[in-house]
Design a protein around this motif. Structure first.
Motif, PDB file in Angstrom:
ATOM      1  N   VAL A 168      -5.249  12.331  46.349  1.00 11.60           N
ATOM      2  CA  VAL A 168      -6.610  12.418  46.821  1.00 11.60           C
ATOM      3  C   VAL A 168      -7.601  11.452  45.870  1.00 11.60           C
ATOM      4  CG1 VAL A 168      -8.628  13.809  47.403  1.00 11.60           C
ATOM      5  CG2 VAL A 168      -6.412  14.436  48.330  1.00 11.60           C
ATOM      6  N   GLY A 169      -7.047  11.573  44.661  1.00  8.09           N
ATOM      7  CA  GLY A 169      -7.793  10.783  43.622  1.00  8.09           C
ATOM      8  C   GLY A 169      -7.723   9.467  43.587  1.00  8.09           C
ATOM      9  N   TYR A 170      -6.710   8.973  43.848  1.00 10.11           N
ATOM     10  CA  TYR A 170      -6.456   7.419  44.403  1.00 10.11           C
ATOM     11  C   TYR A 170      -7.164   7.063  45.588  1.00 10.11           C
ATOM     12  CZ  TYR A 170      -2.143   6.399  41.407  1.00 10.11           C
ATOM     13  OH  TYR A 170      -1.603   5.881  40.357  1.00 10.11           O
ATOM     14  N   GLY A 171      -7.286   7.967  46.652  1.00 10.54           N
ATOM     15  CA  GLY A 171      -8.108   7.969  47.664  1.00 10.54           C
ATOM     16  C   GLY A 171      -9.673   7.515  47.390  1.00 10.54           C
ATOM     17  N   ILE A 172     -10.147   8.440  46.670  1.00 12.66           N
ATOM     18  CA  ILE A 172     -11.615   8.612  46.246  1.00 12.66           C
ATOM     19  C   ILE A 172     -11.811   7.082  45.214  1.00 12.66           C
ATOM     20  CG2 ILE A 172     -13.278   9.892  44.870  1.00 12.66           C
ATOM     21  CD1 ILE A 172     -11.888  12.356  46.063  1.00 12.66           C
ATOM     22  N   ILE A 173     -10.956   7.023  44.599  1.00 13.91           N
ATOM     23  CA  ILE A 173     -11.253   5.764  43.545  1.00 13.91           C
ATOM     24  C   ILE A 173     -11.438   4.429  44.403  1.00 13.91           C
ATOM     25  CG2 ILE A 173     -10.338   4.235  41.756  1.00 13.91           C
ATOM     26  CD1 ILE A 173      -9.334   6.693  40.297  1.00 13.91           C
ATOM     27  N   SER A 174     -10.242   4.375  45.335  1.00 14.63           N
ATOM     28  CA  SER A 174     -10.312   3.124  46.207  1.00 14.63           C
ATOM     29  C   SER A 174     -11.835   3.229  46.944  1.00 14.63           C
ATOM     30  CB  SER A 174      -9.099   2.955  46.898  1.00 14.63           C
ATOM     31  OG  SER A 174      -9.009   4.009  47.883  1.00 14.63           O
ATOM     32  N   THR A 175     -12.049   4.410  47.671  1.00 13.12           N
ATOM     33  CA  THR A 175     -13.188   4.537  48.582  1.00 13.12           C
ATOM     34  C   THR A 175     -14.436   4.021  47.653  1.00 13.12           C
ATOM     35  OG1 THR A 175     -12.430   6.578  49.676  1.00 13.12           O
ATOM     36  CG2 THR A 175     -14.847   6.347  49.556  1.00 13.12           C
ATOM     37  N   VAL A 176     -14.566   4.414  46.561  1.00 11.73           N
ATOM     38  CA  VAL A 176     -15.862   4.026  45.673  1.00 11.73           C
ATOM     39  C   VAL A 176     -15.791   2.504  45.563  1.00 11.73           C
ATOM     40  CG1 VAL A 176     -16.758   3.929  43.259  1.00 11.73           C
ATOM     41  CG2 VAL A 176     -16.214   6.148  44.376  1.00 11.73           C
TER      42      VAL A 176
END
Length: 126
Positions: free
Chosen positions: A47-55
């Protein structure tokens, strides 16, 4: 062109980029096995990877909405919508396959049948 950043088609670009880049980040985490053998922390890592790429995707979308014209934003909206639908379909099919293998792996345990005493004649009741 800054007024273009507050138009509905720009907000749609922001929303679609958030969804698409989240899927891209989660997919990247799956490719590099980011959460493998991490126990309960594996889900948080993915989920952290997903949030970083979302930003990152949101920042890119803000820059694009500020610097490009309306026609380009419409084309990007279509591309991001198709990408989001494709990612959703891929992960949904993977989920269904995992559920099917999970059902096949579980052995079917039959409960022993309990025999009930049924009176055959009236003299057992007395």
């Amino acid at each position: 062109m800054a007024h273009q950043m507050l138009k509905p088609y720009s907000f749609l670009l922001y929303f679609l980029s958030i969804i698409a880049f989240f899927f891209i980040g989660v997919t990247y985490a799956g490719i590099v096995d980011a959460g493998k053998n991490q126990g309960l922390a594996g889900g948080a890592i993915v989920v952290g990877y997903g949030i970083i790429s979302t930003v990152i995707g949101l920042v890119i979308a803000l820059v694009i909405a500020h610097n490009t014209n309306r026609k380009t934003i419409f084309k990007l909206n279509i591309i991001l919508a198709l990408c989001s639908i494709g990612f959703y379909a891929y992960y949904h099919v993977k989920y269904l396959e995992r559920q099917k293998t999970k059902e096949q792996d579980q052995p079917k345990i039959e409960q022993p049948k309990k025999q009930t005493d049924t009176p055959l004649s009236n003299d057992k009741l007395l």
